[in-house]
Design a protein around this motif. Structure first.
Motif: not given
Ligand code: FE
Ligand code: GDP
Ligand code: FE
Length: 203
Positions: A62-68, A95-97, A121-124, A139-141
């Motif tokens: 779900v970490h990027d659920y709102a990305k789009q 915002w997506h995070g 916290y996954h972006t910052t 893991a995202d990185y």
């Molecule tokens: Fe992301």
């Protein structure tokens, strides 16, 4: 693989396949593939560093659920849910995070605060992160399709010492943002101050 990972009902009433279908409906195919790679990378780290595998799977997916989503959805959520008004000055990257969990709660029915914080916290990053939150950040990185100068070092450090990986990503991202004349979200600086000066990272 994790198709044999059976969810307990504690964090979502969906099966993993049902959750995947809901996520897929919101993401373009490349992004949907990315979140599955993040899930797999995160699960491997969870096994190495001792985090809950089911929560890790859900947070990775779900970490990027709102990305789009369109910007208007985020601005509406910031207003409707009385989030920090300064958020309106930022953009999708932030915002997506930070705002993403508002959609994850309401649309996916996932309320576990550690899962939601892993998304927040996954972006910052964040000055304090649990092992699970650090794992999703890393893991995202370093998921297998990531390709940038320093990714091999990021993978090697993360395999050796999770906190060292966090410090490395935090240093590398801030250095990149400054080199690109990008605006730095305040949390990114707080994370840098909490993680980098004391990390023992060698320049
Ligand atoms: Fe992301
Ligand atoms: P992704 O969603 O899987 O592509 O990865 P992330 O959520 O980690 O990052 C999204 C984007 O946000 C990346 O391009 C980062 O460089 C960028 N980013 C991270 N921190 C900041 C920040 O403080 N300010 C700005 N402007 N961008 C940031
Ligand atoms: Fe991502």
């Amino acid at each position: 693989m994790t198709s044999d990972l059976v969810y307990s009902d504690h964090y979502t009433t969906d099966t993993r396949d049902q959750l995947l279908a809901k996520i897929e409906a919101h993401l373009r195919p490349e992004r949907f593939a990315h979140v599955q790679r993040v899930e797999q990378t995160a699960i491997a780290l969870a096994k190495q560093y001792g985090a809950d595998v089911e929560k890790t799977s859900i947070a990775g997916l779900v970490h990027d659920y709102a990305k789009q989503r369109p910007d208007s959805d985020f601005l509406q959520a910031i207003s409707d849910y009385r989030l920090d008004p300064d958020l309106a000055n930022w953009n999708n990257a932030i915002w997506h995070g930070v705002v993403g969990p508002e959609f994850i709660k309401r649309e996916l029915g996932i309320y576990d605060e550690e899962i939601l914080n892993a998304v927040r916290y996954h972006t910052t990053g964040n000055p304090y992160m649990t092992t699970l939150e650090k794992i999703v950040y890393m893991a995202d990185y370093i998921e297998p399709a990531r390709d940038f100068d320093g990714v091999a070092e990021a993978r090697e450090m993360t395999a050796r010492d999770l906190d060292l990986g966090v410090a490395f990503q935090t240093w590398h991202t801030l250095t990149y943002l400054i080199a690109e004349n990008k605006a730095i979200y305040p949390k990114t600086i707080e994370t840098y101050n909490a993680w980098v000066p004391t990390s023992g990272l060698v320049k």
